[in-house]
Design a protein around this motif. Structure first.
Motif, short mmCIF file in Angstrom:
data_model
loop_
_atom_site.label_atom_id
_atom_site.label_comp_id
_atom_site.label_asym_id
_atom_site.label_seq_id
_atom_site.Cartn_x
_atom_site.Cartn_y
_atom_site.Cartn_z
N ARG A 1 40.81 42.09 55.33
CA ARG A 1 40.62 40.89 54.51
C ARG A 1 39.16 40.45 54.45
O ARG A 1 38.75 39.79 53.50
N MET B 1 37.48 43.26 51.88
CA MET B 1 38.08 43.55 50.57
C MET B 1 37.44 42.70 49.48
O MET B 1 36.91 41.61 49.73
N SER B 2 37.49 43.22 48.27
CA SER B 2 37.05 42.47 47.10
C SER B 2 38.26 41.75 46.53
O SER B 2 39.34 42.34 46.43
N SER B 3 38.08 40.49 46.17
CA SER B 3 39.17 39.71 45.63
C SER B 3 38.57 38.63 44.74
O SER B 3 37.53 38.07 45.09
N PRO B 4 39.15 38.32 43.60
CA PRO B 4 40.36 38.91 43.04
C PRO B 4 40.08 40.32 42.49
O PRO B 4 38.94 40.68 42.21
N VAL B 5 41.15 41.07 42.33
CA VAL B 5 41.06 42.44 41.84
C VAL B 5 41.02 42.42 40.31
O VAL B 5 41.77 41.67 39.68
N PRO C 1 46.08 43.07 54.38
CA PRO C 1 44.80 42.44 54.70
C PRO C 1 44.56 42.29 56.20
O PRO C 1 43.41 42.16 56.63
N PRO D 1 44.34 49.53 47.38
CA PRO D 1 44.77 48.18 47.02
C PRO D 1 45.30 47.48 48.28
O PRO D 1 45.91 48.10 49.14
N LEU E 1 49.35 41.86 45.03
CA LEU E 1 48.01 42.42 45.08
C LEU E 1 47.03 41.31 45.37
O LEU E 1 46.90 40.37 44.58
N VAL E 2 46.34 41.38 46.52
CA VAL E 2 45.40 40.32 46.89
C VAL E 2 43.95 40.80 46.99
O VAL E 2 43.04 39.99 47.12
N GLY E 3 43.75 42.11 46.94
CA GLY E 3 42.39 42.62 47.05
C GLY E 3 42.36 44.12 46.91
O GLY E 3 43.38 44.77 46.68
#
Length: 124
Positions: free
Chosen positions: A5, A8-12, A83, A103, A110-112
């Motif tokens: 978490r 990660m990049s978010s939002p996707v 995450p 993902p 899908l969060v990131g």
């Protein structure tokens, strides 16, 4: 060890399976990313990557203006991670599955996304 978490990049950035390859390429260039998660009604249908563009569109002489993402994407199910998984787990999963993008799914959503570049540039 840090968790997925935190890297990660978010939002996707996502795209519809009915979009054209040209639309996808414009988004990828604008956002400076190498892939788009293909979704429909918030459900993951696949992933479209630079590799898909080269091997499934350009190498076969398909027209990017007329070819839809659903025709050339890598379809679901995709390899995913949560995450709260450790970064080392993500790295090992990518190595074992020979993939560069994971993902990130939490509670079925899908969060990131975490990529090999995220691991390389942010960890090392």
């Amino acid at each position: 060890m840090p968790k997925v978490r935190y890297l990660m990049s978010s939002p996707v950035i996502t795209i519809s399976p009915t979009a054209t390859v040209s639309e996808a390429v414009r988004i990828m260039a604008d956002k400076r990313i190498g892939s788009l998660i293909v979704t429909e009604n918030e459900e993951i249908k696949g992933i479209f990557t630079e590799r898909d563009l080269v091997s499934k569109v350009l190498a076969k002489g398909l027209d990017p203006e007329k070819t839809t993402i659903s025709e050339v994407m890598t379809p679901a199910p995709l390899v995913t991670i949560t995450p709260d998984a450790e970064i080392a787990e993500a790295a090992l999963l990518m190595i074992r599955k020979k993939i560069r993008r994971l993902p990130v799914i939490e509670n079925g959503k899908l969060v990131g996304i975490i990529t090999a570049a995220d691991l390389y540039y942010r960890v090392y």
